[in-house]
Design a protein around this motif. Structure first.
Motif, short mmCIF file in Angstrom:
data_model
loop_
_atom_site.label_atom_id
_atom_site.label_comp_id
_atom_site.label_asym_id
_atom_site.label_seq_id
_atom_site.Cartn_x
_atom_site.Cartn_y
_atom_site.Cartn_z
N SER A 159 -18.79 11.53 -0.58
CA SER A 159 -17.54 12.16 -0.20
C SER A 159 -17.01 12.94 -1.40
O SER A 159 -17.41 12.68 -2.54
N THR A 195 -24.71 13.50 1.52
CA THR A 195 -23.34 13.28 1.97
C THR A 195 -23.32 12.32 3.15
O THR A 195 -24.32 12.15 3.86
N PHE A 197 -20.86 11.71 6.54
CA PHE A 197 -19.74 12.11 7.38
C PHE A 197 -19.26 10.91 8.21
O PHE A 197 -20.09 10.19 8.78
N GLU A 204 -11.88 15.53 10.43
CA GLU A 204 -12.99 16.47 10.53
C GLU A 204 -12.82 17.63 9.55
O GLU A 204 -13.80 18.08 8.93
N MET A 207 -13.92 16.59 6.19
CA MET A 207 -15.38 16.53 6.09
C MET A 207 -15.98 17.92 5.92
O MET A 207 -16.92 18.11 5.16
N TYR A 210 -16.53 19.25 2.48
CA TYR A 210 -17.76 18.96 1.74
C TYR A 210 -18.62 20.23 1.61
O TYR A 210 -19.25 20.47 0.57
N HIS A 227 -24.59 10.62 9.12
CA HIS A 227 -23.38 10.08 9.74
C HIS A 227 -23.22 8.65 9.24
O HIS A 227 -24.21 7.98 8.91
N TYR A 253 -20.81 13.83 16.79
CA TYR A 253 -21.46 14.15 15.52
C TYR A 253 -22.15 15.52 15.61
O TYR A 253 -22.10 16.32 14.67
#
Length: 317
Positions: A159, A195, A197, A204, A207, A210, A227, A253
């Motif tokens: 993150s 990463t 998520f 969202e 995310m 990123y 994920h 996703y």
């Protein structure tokens, strides 16, 4: 009527195509080895218990766990690659835990041993690590192999938000990640960033942030998107069983990926789009599909929606 996907053409810069082009059509297989390393947030250097989502066994092949020596692990995994995947060449992949968490002379001994197993069939070395376990000496060591092998350094970003990193017991800040990436400016190494998520405190839009962070570093050549999935043997697994929290459905996703991929710098190669775990260790989310079917579902949705990597990329954002 056929589709672009039927011919192997995808809307994103995918790792399979990259390997075929790089190695002139040869089948290249990653042979995972466990070097017996630990992590600074496991051994007490920075903390105990490791990252809360992590159970190393959940992403380490059984062969790497049960065989004691690097030579035995590689010999068996290479044979498996030849038999199951018709592999021609191999990338030696030090994956479990932090594979630069040792003095440079010890690391050299481990890498040299692994690369000596059927050397004529090895084209690359991939080393998974953390931002706080990289320094100039270790970078120089890895670069010393680039005259014979392609060398990828895989580093967990997870993150970009320090609040999240604290909550998951990561043991390092995003600032440390940025510092490590800057050490790799003009390096001969190919940097892959990992990463995750779906951490429960992140929206969202957070995310998608990123992607903008990844884009600003030209030394980042590869990404792995995962994920959040909950596995047995992890601290998060215990907490999830006591008080479940929202996780991505496959459809949700895929929606996120279809927003993220257009933002991603078009030269970056996506090595992975989702996380995987052994079925017997997976707690949630259970999408009810094998890995190949999940990949097909996502790829078909990307094509159906006309998603193209980099189509919404704007330098400097």
């Amino acid at each position: 009527m056929g589709t672009l996907l039927d011919t192997g053409i995808k809307g994103y810069n995918n790792y399979g195509t990259h390997l075929k082009e790089k190695y002139k059509g040869q089948r290249v297989f990653k042979a995972i080895v466990d070097g017996g390393f630990t992590c600074p947030n496991r051994d007490g250097s920075k903390g105990y218990g490791g990252c809360t989502y992590c159970n190393v066994d959940s992403f380490t092949p059984e062969t790497a766990r049960k065989l004691p020596t690097l030579r035995e692990q590689l010999t068996e995994n290479m044979e498996r690659g030849r038999n199951l995947y018709k592999a021609d060449k191999f990338i030696v992949y030090f994956q479990p835990n932090t594979n630069t968490y040792a003095p440079a002379h010890y690391l050299k001994m481990m890498y040299d041993e692994a690369l000596s197993v059927n050397t004529e069939d090895i084209v690359g070395l991939a080393v998974g690590t953390r931002p706080d376990c990289i320094d100039a000496e270790k970078i120089a060591l890895l670069e010393s192999y680039t005259d014979r092998f392609h060398v990828d350094l895989e580093m967990g970003m997870e993150s970009i938000y320090d609040e999240t990193l604290d909550q998951i017991n990561r043991g390092c800040s995003h600032g440390e990640f940025v510092a490590a990436v800057k050490l790799l400016e003009n390096s001969k190494l190919d940097l892959c960033v990992h990463t995750i998520f779906g951490f429960p405190n992140e929206t969202e839009e957070m995310m998608l942030g990123y992607i903008h962070e990844i884009n600003r570093f030209p030394q980042i050549k590869f990404v792995k998107f995962h994920h959040l999935h909950i596995v047995e043997g992890s601290i998060m697994g215990v907490k999830y069983k006591r008080q479940p929290f929202k996780l991505f459905t496959l459809e949700e996703y895929t929606d996120l990926l279809c927003r993220a991929i257009p933002l991603l710098r078009p030269d970056i190669v996506i090595q992975r789009l989702f996380g995987v775990s052994d079925w017997d260790l997976l707690i949630a989310p259970k999408w009810g599909l094998p890995k190949s079917a999940v990949q097909t579902y996502i790829d078909k949705e990307i094509e159906r929606r006309g998603i193209v990597q980099g189509s919404a990329y704007r330098p400097g954002l």
